[in-house]
Scaffold this active site. Structure first.
Site, PDB file in Angstrom:
ATOM      1  N   TYR A  17     -11.145   0.854   3.114  1.00  0.00           N
ATOM      2  CA  TYR A  17     -11.712  -0.864   4.070  1.00  0.00           C
ATOM      3  C   TYR A  17     -11.336  -0.619   6.015  1.00  0.00           C
ATOM      4  CZ  TYR A  17     -10.587  -1.628  -0.365  1.00  0.00           C
ATOM      5  OH  TYR A  17     -10.261  -2.295  -1.647  1.00  0.00           O
TER       6      TYR A  17
ATOM      7  N   ARG B 272     -15.684  -4.677  -7.474  1.00  0.00           N
ATOM      8  CA  ARG B 272     -16.294  -3.281  -9.144  1.00  0.00           C
ATOM      9  C   ARG B 272     -14.416  -3.379  -9.782  1.00  0.00           C
ATOM     10  NH1 ARG B 272     -12.673   1.048  -9.226  1.00  0.00           N
ATOM     11  NH2 ARG B 272     -11.956   1.793  -6.629  1.00  0.00           N
TER      12      ARG B 272
ATOM     13  N   TRP C  29       0.888  -1.731  -0.061  1.00  0.00           N
ATOM     14  CA  TRP C  29       0.039   0.237   0.341  1.00  0.00           C
ATOM     15  C   TRP C  29       0.949   1.030   0.027  1.00  0.00           C
ATOM     16  CZ3 TRP C  29      -4.930   1.239  -0.975  1.00  0.00           C
ATOM     17  CH2 TRP C  29      -5.959  -0.595  -1.546  1.00  0.00           C
TER      18      TRP C  29
HETATM   19  N1  LIG Z   1      -2.846  -1.054  -9.605  1.00  0.00           N
HETATM   20  C1  LIG Z   1      -3.164  -1.857  -8.688  1.00  0.00           C
HETATM   21  N2  LIG Z   1      -3.717  -2.653  -8.521  1.00  0.00           N
HETATM   22  C2  LIG Z   1      -3.484  -3.706  -7.221  1.00  0.00           C
HETATM   23  O1  LIG Z   1      -4.006  -4.600  -6.965  1.00  0.00           O
HETATM   24  C3  LIG Z   1      -4.675  -3.056  -6.355  1.00  0.00           C
HETATM   25  C4  LIG Z   1      -3.785  -0.963  -6.427  1.00  0.00           C
HETATM   26  N3  LIG Z   1      -3.798  -0.825  -8.194  1.00  0.00           N
HETATM   27  N4  LIG Z   1      -3.937  -0.902  -5.329  1.00  0.00           N
HETATM   28  C5  LIG Z   1      -4.630  -0.322  -3.688  1.00  0.00           C
HETATM   29  C6  LIG Z   1      -3.977  -2.315  -4.077  1.00  0.00           C
HETATM   30  C7  LIG Z   1      -3.004  -2.239  -3.138  1.00  0.00           C
HETATM   31  N5  LIG Z   1      -2.654  -4.229  -3.646  1.00  0.00           N
HETATM   32  C8  LIG Z   1      -1.164  -4.315  -4.094  1.00  0.00           C
HETATM   33  C9  LIG Z   1      -0.583  -3.513  -4.634  1.00  0.00           C
HETATM   34  C10 LIG Z   1       0.811  -4.043  -5.066  1.00  0.00           C
HETATM   35  C11 LIG Z   1       1.250  -5.615  -5.348  1.00  0.00           C
HETATM   36  C12 LIG Z   1       2.475  -6.628  -5.641  1.00  0.00           C
HETATM   37  O2  LIG Z   1       3.274  -5.058  -5.943  1.00  0.00           O
HETATM   38  N6  LIG Z   1       2.278  -7.530  -5.121  1.00  0.00           N
HETATM   39  C13 LIG Z   1       3.501  -8.473  -5.868  1.00  0.00           C
HETATM   40  C14 LIG Z   1       4.147  -8.536  -4.975  1.00  0.00           C
HETATM   41  C15 LIG Z   1       3.911  -8.634  -3.394  1.00  0.00           C
HETATM   42  C16 LIG Z   1       4.414  -8.554  -2.150  1.00  0.00           C
HETATM   43  O3  LIG Z   1       5.456  -7.374  -1.637  1.00  0.00           O
HETATM   44  O4  LIG Z   1       3.895  -8.981  -1.273  1.00  0.00           O
HETATM   45  C17 LIG Z   1       3.353  -9.670  -6.263  1.00  0.00           C
HETATM   46  O5  LIG Z   1       3.619 -10.206  -7.122  1.00  0.00           O
HETATM   47  O6  LIG Z   1       2.224 -10.278  -5.561  1.00  0.00           O
HETATM   48  C18 LIG Z   1      -0.234  -6.419  -5.248  1.00  0.00           C
HETATM   49  C19 LIG Z   1      -1.469  -6.180  -4.941  1.00  0.00           C
HETATM   50  C20 LIG Z   1      -4.188  -3.891  -4.375  1.00  0.00           C
HETATM   51  N7  LIG Z   1      -4.262  -3.162  -4.537  1.00  0.00           N
HETATM   52  O1  LIG Z   2      -8.285  -5.693  -3.685  1.00  0.00           O
HETATM   53  C1  LIG Z   2      -7.641  -4.196  -4.636  1.00  0.00           C
HETATM   54  C2  LIG Z   2      -7.200  -3.233  -5.352  1.00  0.00           C
HETATM   55  C3  LIG Z   2      -7.284  -2.708  -5.674  1.00  0.00           C
HETATM   56  N1  LIG Z   2      -6.519  -3.357  -7.127  1.00  0.00           N
HETATM   57  C4  LIG Z   2      -7.085  -2.450  -8.385  1.00  0.00           C
HETATM   58  C5  LIG Z   2      -8.539  -2.606  -9.802  1.00  0.00           C
HETATM   59  C6  LIG Z   2      -7.486  -1.531 -10.578  1.00  0.00           C
HETATM   60  O2  LIG Z   2      -6.254  -2.006 -11.282  1.00  0.00           O
HETATM   61  C7  LIG Z   2      -6.369  -0.055  -9.223  1.00  0.00           C
HETATM   62  C8  LIG Z   2      -7.502   0.134  -8.604  1.00  0.00           C
HETATM   63  O3  LIG Z   2      -7.917   1.254  -9.527  1.00  0.00           O
HETATM   64  P1  LIG Z   2      -9.472   2.019  -9.884  1.00  0.00           P
HETATM   65  O4  LIG Z   2      -9.723   3.093 -10.930  1.00  0.00           O
HETATM   66  O5  LIG Z   2      -9.775   2.957  -8.642  1.00  0.00           O
HETATM   67  O6  LIG Z   2     -10.587   1.050 -10.079  1.00  0.00           O
HETATM   68  O7  LIG Z   2      -6.115  -1.299  -7.984  1.00  0.00           O
HETATM   69  C9  LIG Z   2      -7.351  -4.852  -7.248  1.00  0.00           C
HETATM   70  O8  LIG Z   2      -7.441  -5.525  -8.115  1.00  0.00           O
HETATM   71  N2  LIG Z   2      -8.181  -5.585  -5.942  1.00  0.00           N
END
Ligand SMILES: Nc1nc(=O)c2c([nH]1)NC[C@@H]1CN(c3ccc(C(=O)N[C@@H](CCC(=O)O)C(=O)O)cc3)CN21
Ligand SMILES: O=c1ccn([C@H]2C[C@H](O)[C@@H](COP(=O)(O)O)O2)c(=O)[nH]1
Length: 277
Positions: free
Chosen positions: A94, A179, A80
């Protein structure tokens, strides 16, 4: 995790090029549903290694009602970071809506405590719902996520927007309406997180495990995740792992990280992908 592969394959084959807020571009479909029978194993993606540690800490953080990333940072979880202010704030995301939704006359509504109580006392109810979607605190789209958080708005509107529990013949099921789903990075986390939440609620309500039903609105693959998706689709899934939860915990807010043990998780190597901000 055949269901997840079918979703990736479906978007790869039928997704239509759609622009998005982050400027990255996606392949997108609207409306998709998966179903996981939780008695058949723990639905964690096996065709790339997923960090269950991040998923567990994130869920415990939601359940504590936290909206500052301090707890995540202390536990080495950085998922995050990109959306938080320098002080670590994400605005009323949340945790705040789940545990202390602001009601009328200063009343504070603990949706999680109430839904658990309802499942125990009124399992036939058709109103076993928790909503993260609160129009009063949605971000103002002319500002960035960090700016919104600094103004007391949500950094991002909740993606997992609303979930509903359902009890039949002593089994607990849960359906999530998401969503917007980042199918490569976010969705594997979301599936595992809600599967775990359903198991935790089932345990504290003395119920067996039913299904996790995952309904997606805008289900998308970011265009800079397509090579990674193809690599993942070329791999054969392994049998599902199982999740052991300390059976002594009977309070939904009483779980600690050490109460969970992922067993027999056999997975292909991790696949890196950039997150769209
Ligand atoms: N574009 C986007 N996708 C998302 O899934 C997402 C957001 N934004 N914004 C809010 C949250 C944050 N969440 C995320 C953010 C990053 C990863 C990610 O980089 N995952 C990598 C590394 C996991 C780790 O460090 O544990 C992966 O390979 O799964 C996963 C979920 C889900 N959400
Ligand atoms: O739990 C989560 C949080 C975020 N996401 C993804 C879905 C979208 O790719 C972005 C959020 O962008 P918006 O423009 O607000 O839809 O993050 C997810 O998959 N799961």
């Amino acid at each position: 995790m055949q269901q997840y592969h079918e979703l990736m394959r479906h978007i790869r084959d039928n997704g239509v090029r759609k622009d998005d807020r982050t400027g990255t571009g996606t392949l997108s479909v609207f409306g998709y549903q998966m179903r996981f029978n939780l008695a058949n194993g723990f639905p964690l993606v096996t065709t790339k290694k997923c960090h269950m540690r991040s998923i567990i800490h994130e869920l415990l953080w939601f359940l504590q009602g936290e909206t500052n990333i301090a707890y995540l940072t202390e536990n080495g979880v950085s998922i995050w970071d990109e959306w938080a202010t320098d002080e670590g704030e994400l605005g009323p995301v949340y945790g705040k809506q789940w545990r202390s939704w602001p009601g009328l006359n200063g009343e504070v509504i603990d949706q999680i405590a109430e839904v658990v109580e309802q499942i125990k006392t009124n399992p036939d109810s058709r109103r076993l719902i928790v909503s993260g979607w609160n129009p009063a605190v949605l971000p103002d789209t002319q500002y960035s996520p960090k700016e919104n958080a600094a103004m007391g708005k949500q950094a991002l509107p909740p993606c997992h927007t609303l979930f509903q529990f359902y009890v039949l013949e002593g089994k607990l099921s849960c359906q999530l309406y998401q969503r917007s789903g980042d199918v490569f990075l976010g969705v594997p986390f979301n599936i595992a997180s809600y599967a775990l939440l359903t198991m935790m609620v089932a345990q504290v309500c003395d119920l067996e495990l039913g299904d996790f039903v995952h309904t997606l609105g805008d289900a998308h693959l970011y265009v800079n995740h397509l090579e990674q998706t193809d690599l993942q689709l070329s791999r054969e899934p392994y049998p599902l792992p199982t999740m052991k939860i300390n059976p002594a915990v009977k309070d939904i807010f009483g779980f600690k990280y050490e109460d969970f043990e992922l067993c027999n998780y056999q997975a292909h190597p991790h696949i890196k992908a950039p997150v769209a901000i």
